[in-house]
Design a protein around this motif. Structure first.
Motif, PDB file in Angstrom:
ATOM      1  N   VAL A 116       0.859  -1.358   0.085  1.00 20.14           N
ATOM      2  CA  VAL A 116      -0.004   0.013   0.200  1.00 20.14           C
ATOM      3  C   VAL A 116       1.034   1.364   0.195  1.00 20.14           C
ATOM      4  O   VAL A 116       1.734   1.284   0.811  1.00 20.14           O
ATOM      5  CB  VAL A 116      -0.997  -0.153   1.241  1.00 20.14           C
ATOM      6  N   TRP A 117       0.767   2.315  -0.757  1.00 16.51           N
ATOM      7  CA  TRP A 117       1.312   3.509  -0.935  1.00 16.51           C
ATOM      8  C   TRP A 117       0.717   4.387   0.006  1.00 16.51           C
ATOM      9  O   TRP A 117      -0.612   4.320   0.210  1.00 16.51           O
ATOM     10  CB  TRP A 117       1.407   4.044  -2.210  1.00 16.51           C
ATOM     11  N   LEU A 118       1.537   5.263   0.840  1.00 16.62           N
ATOM     12  CA  LEU A 118       0.946   6.227   1.746  1.00 16.62           C
ATOM     13  C   LEU A 118       1.460   7.582   1.387  1.00 16.62           C
ATOM     14  O   LEU A 118       2.702   7.528   1.180  1.00 16.62           O
ATOM     15  CB  LEU A 118       1.829   5.498   3.120  1.00 16.62           C
ATOM     16  N   THR A 119       0.725   8.624   1.820  1.00 12.95           N
ATOM     17  CA  THR A 119       1.133   9.896   1.820  1.00 12.95           C
ATOM     18  C   THR A 119       0.384  10.730   2.913  1.00 12.95           C
ATOM     19  O   THR A 119      -0.505  10.220   3.064  1.00 12.95           O
ATOM     20  CB  THR A 119       0.961  10.515   0.352  1.00 12.95           C
ATOM     21  N   ALA A 120       0.677  11.940   3.240  1.00  8.18           N
ATOM     22  CA  ALA A 120       0.387  12.603   4.113  1.00  8.18           C
ATOM     23  C   ALA A 120      -1.056  13.101   3.937  1.00  8.18           C
ATOM     24  O   ALA A 120      -2.097  12.986   4.690  1.00  8.18           O
ATOM     25  CB  ALA A 120       1.096  13.836   4.632  1.00  8.18           C
ATOM     26  N   SER A 121      -1.208  13.687   2.607  1.00  8.56           N
ATOM     27  CA  SER A 121      -2.463  14.076   1.995  1.00  8.56           C
ATOM     28  C   SER A 121      -2.550  14.362   0.436  1.00  8.56           C
ATOM     29  O   SER A 121      -1.316  14.140   0.095  1.00  8.56           O
ATOM     30  CB  SER A 121      -2.722  15.234   2.594  1.00  8.56           C
ATOM     31  N   VAL A 122      -3.472  14.569  -0.005  1.00  6.30           N
ATOM     32  CA  VAL A 122      -3.604  14.771  -1.494  1.00  6.30           C
ATOM     33  C   VAL A 122      -4.203  15.822  -1.851  1.00  6.30           C
ATOM     34  O   VAL A 122      -5.527  15.817  -1.658  1.00  6.30           O
ATOM     35  CB  VAL A 122      -3.999  13.325  -2.170  1.00  6.30           C
TER      36      VAL A 122
END
Length: 173
Positions: free
Chosen positions: A155-161
């Motif tokens: 799963v790819w994760l980021t703080a926000s989009v």
């Protein structure tokens, strides 16, 4: 196990370390105290066969953690990585107005979760209502300085989009 390792370790008398790890023996004892006894072999089978690969065992097999999806505060040891050019996010149709106004936020979790393929995103979106799959233009996000991480389970994760990086079929965004 997922609930305990991602959201409420205290419900089983567990304390996760800063990286989200707990001793396997402590987890098994906590599960037994909560009325869900499990052997070490059964636990390993769950880890190996879980369709979402939610759990990670340490190299020595003595500790376990959730791969991602925490709502409890942990410090991730994941290293920033270059994502594919696009990733996908499954949501419910009823959330589109807010998402296109404010972007994707982690809500009660530590990160926004993104999928490699639209099929997986549909499954995620179905949990929340009529599923909609958003395309996240991660190449442009990364070029603009946003960081991405890939969890042990892919799963790819980021703080926000932010909304300018989002589209869905039929959208003008």
């Amino acid at each position: 196990m997922s609930y305990l390792l991602r959201h409420a370790p205290e419900d089983a008398g567990l304390t996760l370390d800063i990286g989200g790890w707990v001793d396997v023996a402590d987890l098994l004892a906590g599960l037994a105290r909560g009325g869900t006894p499990m052997s070490e072999d059964e636990l390993r089978t769950v880890v190996e066969t879980n369709d979402k690969k939610r759990f990670t065992l340490s190299e020595d097999g003595l500790r376990i953690r959730a791969a991602q999806g925490h709502s409890v505060q942990i410090e991730s040891d994941l290293v920033a990585a270059r994502p594919p050019d696009v990733l996908f996010h499954g949501t419910a149709a009823k959330t589109l107005d807010v998402i296109f106004a404010e972007g994707l936020k982690p809500m009660s979790r530590l990160h926004v979760h993104l999928s490699l393929d639209a099929e997986t995103a549909v499954k995620v979106g179905q949990r929340h209502g009529k599923p909609i799959v958003l395309t996240v233009h991660t190449k442009q996000m990364a070029e603009d300085g946003h960081e991405f991480f890939q969890a042990d389970n892919g799963v790819w994760l980021t703080a926000s989009v932010p909304p300018q990086y989002l589209t869905f079929e039929g959208s003008e965004s």
